[in-house]
Design a protein around this motif. Structure first.
Motif, PDB file in Angstrom:
ATOM      1  N   GLY A 198     -70.366  57.244  57.667  1.00 62.49           N
ATOM      2  CA  GLY A 198     -70.995  56.813  58.917  1.00 62.49           C
ATOM      3  C   GLY A 198     -72.342  57.451  59.140  1.00 62.49           C
ATOM      4  O   GLY A 198     -73.314  56.791  59.546  1.00 62.49           O
ATOM      5  N   LEU A 199     -72.441  58.768  58.855  1.00 61.99           N
ATOM      6  CA  LEU A 199     -73.717  59.457  59.035  1.00 61.99           C
ATOM      7  C   LEU A 199     -74.769  58.934  58.064  1.00 61.99           C
ATOM      8  O   LEU A 199     -75.942  58.764  58.424  1.00 61.99           O
ATOM      9  CB  LEU A 199     -73.514  60.963  58.848  1.00 61.99           C
ATOM     10  CG  LEU A 199     -74.741  61.849  59.100  1.00 61.99           C
ATOM     11  CD1 LEU A 199     -75.210  61.693  60.543  1.00 61.99           C
ATOM     12  CD2 LEU A 199     -74.414  63.307  58.800  1.00 61.99           C
ATOM     13  N   SER A 200     -74.357  58.637  56.844  1.00 62.89           N
ATOM     14  CA  SER A 200     -75.301  58.092  55.857  1.00 62.89           C
ATOM     15  C   SER A 200     -75.832  56.746  56.300  1.00 62.89           C
ATOM     16  O   SER A 200     -77.024  56.445  56.150  1.00 62.89           O
ATOM     17  CB  SER A 200     -74.605  57.975  54.491  1.00 62.89           C
ATOM     18  OG  SER A 200     -74.156  59.222  54.036  1.00 62.89           O
ATOM     19  N   TRP A 201     -74.975  55.930  56.854  1.00 58.12           N
ATOM     20  CA  TRP A 201     -75.431  54.607  57.310  1.00 58.12           C
ATOM     21  C   TRP A 201     -76.422  54.745  58.463  1.00 58.12           C
ATOM     22  O   TRP A 201     -77.433  54.047  58.515  1.00 58.12           O
ATOM     23  CB  TRP A 201     -74.231  53.774  57.744  1.00 58.12           C
ATOM     24  CG  TRP A 201     -74.619  52.388  58.139  1.00 58.12           C
ATOM     25  CD1 TRP A 201     -74.801  51.320  57.319  1.00 58.12           C
ATOM     26  CD2 TRP A 201     -74.923  51.931  59.467  1.00 58.12           C
ATOM     27  NE1 TRP A 201     -75.180  50.217  58.031  1.00 58.12           N
ATOM     28  CE2 TRP A 201     -75.277  50.553  59.355  1.00 58.12           C
ATOM     29  CE3 TRP A 201     -74.932  52.517  60.714  1.00 58.12           C
ATOM     30  CZ2 TRP A 201     -75.611  49.793  60.460  1.00 58.12           C
ATOM     31  CZ3 TRP A 201     -75.265  51.756  61.823  1.00 58.12           C
ATOM     32  CH2 TRP A 201     -75.608  50.415  61.689  1.00 58.12           C
ATOM     33  N   VAL A 202     -76.151  55.654  59.400  1.00 57.67           N
ATOM     34  CA  VAL A 202     -77.059  55.853  60.532  1.00 57.67           C
ATOM     35  C   VAL A 202     -78.413  56.364  60.050  1.00 57.67           C
ATOM     36  O   VAL A 202     -79.470  55.904  60.496  1.00 57.67           O
ATOM     37  CB  VAL A 202     -76.433  56.833  61.548  1.00 57.67           C
ATOM     38  CG1 VAL A 202     -77.449  57.201  62.626  1.00 57.67           C
ATOM     39  CG2 VAL A 202     -75.199  56.214  62.180  1.00 57.67           C
ATOM     40  N   ILE A 203     -78.414  57.314  59.100  1.00 58.77           N
ATOM     41  CA  ILE A 203     -79.685  57.838  58.567  1.00 58.77           C
ATOM     42  C   ILE A 203     -80.445  56.743  57.846  1.00 58.77           C
ATOM     43  O   ILE A 203     -81.667  56.583  57.992  1.00 58.77           O
ATOM     44  CB  ILE A 203     -79.413  59.034  57.641  1.00 58.77           C
ATOM     45  CG1 ILE A 203     -78.843  60.205  58.438  1.00 58.77           C
ATOM     46  CG2 ILE A 203     -80.689  59.458  56.914  1.00 58.77           C
ATOM     47  CD1 ILE A 203     -78.414  61.380  57.582  1.00 58.77           C
ATOM     48  N   TRP A 204     -79.763  55.951  57.040  1.00 57.28           N
ATOM     49  CA  TRP A 204     -80.424  54.874  56.288  1.00 57.28           C
ATOM     50  C   TRP A 204     -80.967  53.788  57.214  1.00 57.28           C
ATOM     51  O   TRP A 204     -82.029  53.230  56.980  1.00 57.28           O
ATOM     52  CB  TRP A 204     -79.437  54.264  55.303  1.00 57.28           C
ATOM     53  CG  TRP A 204     -80.057  53.202  54.445  1.00 57.28           C
ATOM     54  CD1 TRP A 204     -80.028  51.860  54.635  1.00 57.28           C
ATOM     55  CD2 TRP A 204     -80.832  53.417  53.261  1.00 57.28           C
ATOM     56  NE1 TRP A 204     -80.718  51.206  53.655  1.00 57.28           N
ATOM     57  CE2 TRP A 204     -81.237  52.148  52.789  1.00 57.28           C
ATOM     58  CE3 TRP A 204     -81.221  54.545  52.548  1.00 57.28           C
ATOM     59  CZ2 TRP A 204     -82.000  51.984  51.654  1.00 57.28           C
ATOM     60  CZ3 TRP A 204     -81.985  54.380  51.405  1.00 57.28           C
ATOM     61  CH2 TRP A 204     -82.363  53.116  50.970  1.00 57.28           C
TER      62      TRP A 204
END
Length: 857
Positions: A198-204
């Motif tokens: 989830g955090l990776s998707w938000v950063i991307w």
């Protein structure tokens, strides 16, 4: 005989007499055959599909939402009967959308993705919107990637969080992923994996910045000692981007006749509308360049100052230094003695320290130059086009009646009102040949009682047939309004020229540097001279004197004489000439050949700089990556204007045509562009060589179709109505324009405004050209050597290169004079004989030896 008579009598009753067509009755349209491929591409099919997908999105949303409240009552029935529940009338379900809604929701939620199934509603919605609007509102592929990620992530996360809940929050997919991941990584590992995903998707997606705010250091007051207190930084205001003019054939300043079938003539009369264009934007004058502070010049003792003679460079004040300078420029200074008999100072080494400098700014040559303002021009007419509705209605009825008389049916008709002509667009009925309408050109002109009817069959890219009809009341296109438009004010073109307005009232502004040359032709009095003034005034309003130079050739001696006042600002001429505007045919030949020499010199500079065109070269020079001591200089654009080309061809012939052909073929890359006008568009004047190198052509009204074909390679200009009405062929398109109008008093005010300002010491000098025929039989001796002999000898000895092109570049000479100088240097023994393509050998090795030779001559 009798047998034949009986046969003929028997056949006669079988023939049916053809009745003449009734002009008042329209034939029914033929039903076109519907093909599958055309049906798939049809706009109506796309709209139907869009409606289906939107309905499907709404259906799934209602079914899914109802399932959240009714799943306990309906789940048992769906489990028991599976898909058979859809056809069992006696079973009742609580879902708002019945058995199908209950079964679909159960399949998506329980057997599929759980709460993530709502993403399918979003997917159907974006597809439906794209179909029904007819363009890409949502990017399908990007949204599909998000939906696929969401189905996996949301279903697994909801299954992880819900645990053993009765409601299938994650669905079968989420439960399977959760069980496998928890077994492989453990419960904690699975949770950390979900947080990471989830955090990776938000950063991307949002590119979150995790940097801490930096503390700004306090300004050090000692750094401004001697310069006063630093000025406060001005508040940065948002800059409104330039507004591009909309290209809409039915929304811009034209009157619009609503598209209607021909059969409903009464409705056509009621739906006739006039739409006026908004007022043009206010003119914003170019921002004046602020005057930088004078540089600090160190004091030099008088004795040392006499030792150095600065090489003659363009009159350019040194730019001001700034605190953030990074470019380093160091020029080598060589001692040059005033008197050859004076003793040389042997040990004299100037201190070579890197000098911080700004990028070179050519406009600082005339830093106080002010651009012309719109107040100098007159407003000859309003931008609003007012068209008489009765005239539109009358012309429309005449066109329909004329076509009906020849049994030609049309489906639609619309009108676009321009400043000079109105374009009536018609869509013929199925089965009507275009050639039939094209052949009725004279009949339509007769019925409308109008001069200059022009039929475009078909209009490229529109799928309609155009009929151009001149307006009874014509509107003058004012150059002032065109120069005040956003399209001209905010143009990033190298050489923007405001030519005129299209039929849809759109400003036609082109880049002369992209054309790259322009040929204008037309009969006498049809607007060529006004067109030339329009182009020149457009450039004067946009360009600085350091960026542009004109070479004006006027065999008629009166048309371009107005521009004599701006000689020291914008004009170029030959050395030694008094008038910058060339009128003598002999001087025209010299000027054209001098331009060819300038072209060759510029190509040599581009070659040495390693650049391909004038833009790359000037960018490299302004960045101070080229050394002026090696002959490099800022290259302004040069525009050659010939007002009457036919007179030059008749008097000089090939002597004029050949250099013009050379310039047209090669000069575009180094910033030399041609504008040629003539009133005799015949094949012996506009030859194939000229036409091949002038892709952009303007045709005013001519007398015959042959002349039109000579200019444009197509007919049509013989049907123009004059007074600035023209056709321009540019970028493969043929466009009808009304040329912008600027009167002679306006041009006088503009050139007087520029001429009263401070200019350069003299006009821009072209390289010298000496006709070889004039020099034949004239032997030279050392006693009659060239005035530049000593300077040329020093250039050759300093560089140890006996090259004629070196003298051309360093001394800005023509090829002939540089060749004579080289021959004189050979006679004096300074250089060796000619070695063909190789440079001559330099016999004198030091400057001291050269000074002895020059002193003894």
């Amino acid at each position: 005989m009798a047998g034949n008579t009986l046969k003929s009598e028997k056949k006669e009753p079988k023939k049916k007499k053809e009745q003449p067509p009734n002009p008042d009755v329209l034939k029914p349209d033929k039903e076109p055959e519907v093909k599958v491929k055309e049906l798939v591409k049809d706009e109506r099919t796309h709209k139907v599909l869009g409606a289906v997908f939107l309905l499907l999105a709404l259906y799934c949303f209602i079914a899914f939402t109802s399932y959240l409240f009714t799943w306990e009552e309906d789940q048992d029935k769906v489990f028991r009967y599976s898909s058979q529940v859809l056809f069992m009338h006696e079973i009742e379900v609580d879902n708002l959308l019945g058995r199908l809604g209950a079964f679909t929701s159960h399949w998506f939620f329980f057997k599929g993705f759980g709460i993530a199934s709502y993403l399918f509603c979003y997917f159907f919605f974006i597809i439906g919107i794209n179909f029904i609007v007819g363009r890409r509102v949502f990017r399908i592929w990007r949204n599909v990637k998000y939906i696929l990620f969401g189905l996996l992530f949301i279903s697994m996360t909801m299954a992880f969080l819900s645990g053993n809940a009765a409601f299938p929050w994650g669905g079968a997919l989420g439960d399977s992923l959760n069980k496998w991941t928890s077994g492989f990584l453990g419960k904690t590992g699975a949770g950390l994996l979900l947080v990471l995903a989830g955090l990776s998707w938000v950063i991307w997606k949002f590119n979150i910045d995790f940097k801490l705010p930096e503390r700004k250091p306090k300004p050090v007051k000692e750094a401004f000692a001697g310069f006063g207190e630093p000025e406060e930084e001005e508040e940065l205001l948002p800059v409104k981007p330039p507004v591009e003019e909309k290209k809409n054939a039915y929304k811009g300043g034209e009157s619009l006749v609503t598209l209607v079938p021909v059969e409903e003539e009464e409705e056509f009369e009621q739906e006739l509308q006039l739409i006026e264009k908004e007022e043009p934007a206010a003119y914003v004058p170019p921002v004046a360049v602020p005057e930088p502070p004078a540089p600090v010049i160190p004091e030099v003792p008088e004795q040392e100052a006499k030792i150095f003679i600065q090489e003659e460079l363009p009159v350019t004040p040194p730019p001001a230094r700034k605190k953030n300078d990074t470019a380093e420029v160091a020029f080598e200074i060589k001692p040059v003695f005033e008197d050859p008999d004076e003793e040389a100072i042997e040990e004299l080494e100037p201190v070579r320290e890197p000098v911080l400098a700004d990028p070179y700014e050519p406009t600082l040559d005339l830093r106080d130059y002010k651009y012309p303002t719109l107040d100098l021009l007159d407003n000859h007419g309003s931008d609003k086009i007012v068209q008489d509705a009765s005239e539109l209605e009358l012309n429309k009825n005449q066109i329909i009646d004329t076509l009906k008389n020849y049994d030609i049916s049309i489906q639609k008709i619309s009108a676009t009102v321009g400043p000079t002509v109105t374009l009536y667009e018609i869509v013929p009925a199925a089965g009507v040949r275009i050639s039939r309408i094209k052949n009725l050109e004279d009949d339509i002109a007769l019925s409308l009682s109008a001069l200059g009817i022009r039929i475009i069959a078909p209009i490229p890219g529109r799928g309609t047939i155009g009929i151009e009809v001149p307006n009874v009341k014509k509107t003058i296109v004012s150059l002032r309004n065109m120069l005040a438009s956003d399209k001209f004010l905010h143009s990033q073109m190298d050489l923007p020229i405001a030519i005129g307005k299209k039929i849809d009232n759109e400003n036609f502004i082109a880049d002369l540097a992209k054309m790259p040359h322009l040929l204008m032709a037309g009969a006498t009095g049809q607007g060529k001279s006004v067109g030339i003034n329009t182009l020149l005034v457009s450039l004067l309003f946009k360009k600085h004197p350091s960026q542009l130079k004109f070479v004006l050739i006027d065999p008629k001696k009166v048309e371009l004489s107005l521009y004599k006042l701006i000689e020291k600002h914008f004009l170029a001429k030959l050395p030694g000439e008094e008038d910058a505007i060339i009128t003598d045919t002999k001087k025209v030949v010299h000027t054209l050949n001098a331009l060819c020499i300038e072209m060759d010199l510029r190509y040599d500079l581009l070659k040495e700089a390693g650049t391909r065109n004038i833009r790359e070269y000037n960018k490299k020079f302004t960045e101070r990556r080229l050394n002026p001591l090696k002959g490099h200089r800022f290259l302004p654009f040069i525009v050659l204007v010939i007002d009457e080309f036919a007179d030059l061809i008749m008097t000089a012939g090939k002597e004029v045509e050949m250099p013009i052909a050379r310039l047209a073929q090669l000069a575009r890359a180094i910033g030399i562009h041609l504008i040629i006008a003539t009133q005799r568009p015949s094949v012996n004047i506009i030859t194939g060589t000229i036409k091949a190198n002038f892709p952009a052509r303007i045709a005013f009204k001519v007398s015959s179709k042959i002349d039109s074909r000579t200019i444009l390679d197509i007919g049509g200009s013989e049907q123009l109505i004059g007074q600035g009405d023209m056709l321009i062929s540019f970028n493969g398109e043929l466009v009808r324009l009304q040329c912008a109008f600027v009167d002679t008093p306006e041009v006088e005010r503009v050139v007087e405004f520029i001429g009263e300002q401070r200019g350069y010491p003299e006009a821009f000098m072209l390289p010298e050209y000496v006709d070889e025929k004039e020099m034949e039989g004239k032997d030279f001796s050392l006693a009659d050597r060239d005035p530049l002999f000593d300077e040329a000898a020093r250039v050759i000895v300093q560089n140890q290169q006996g090259s004629t092109s070196l003298l051309q570049r360093r001394m800005k000479l023509g090829y002939n004079r540089a060749g004579r100088l080289m021959d004189q240097l050979e006679a004096a023994g300074i250089v060796g004989p000619n070695l063909g393509s190789k440079a001559r050998e330099v016999n004198v090795k030091t400057e001291a030896d050269l000074e002895e030779i020059l002193g003894s001559m």
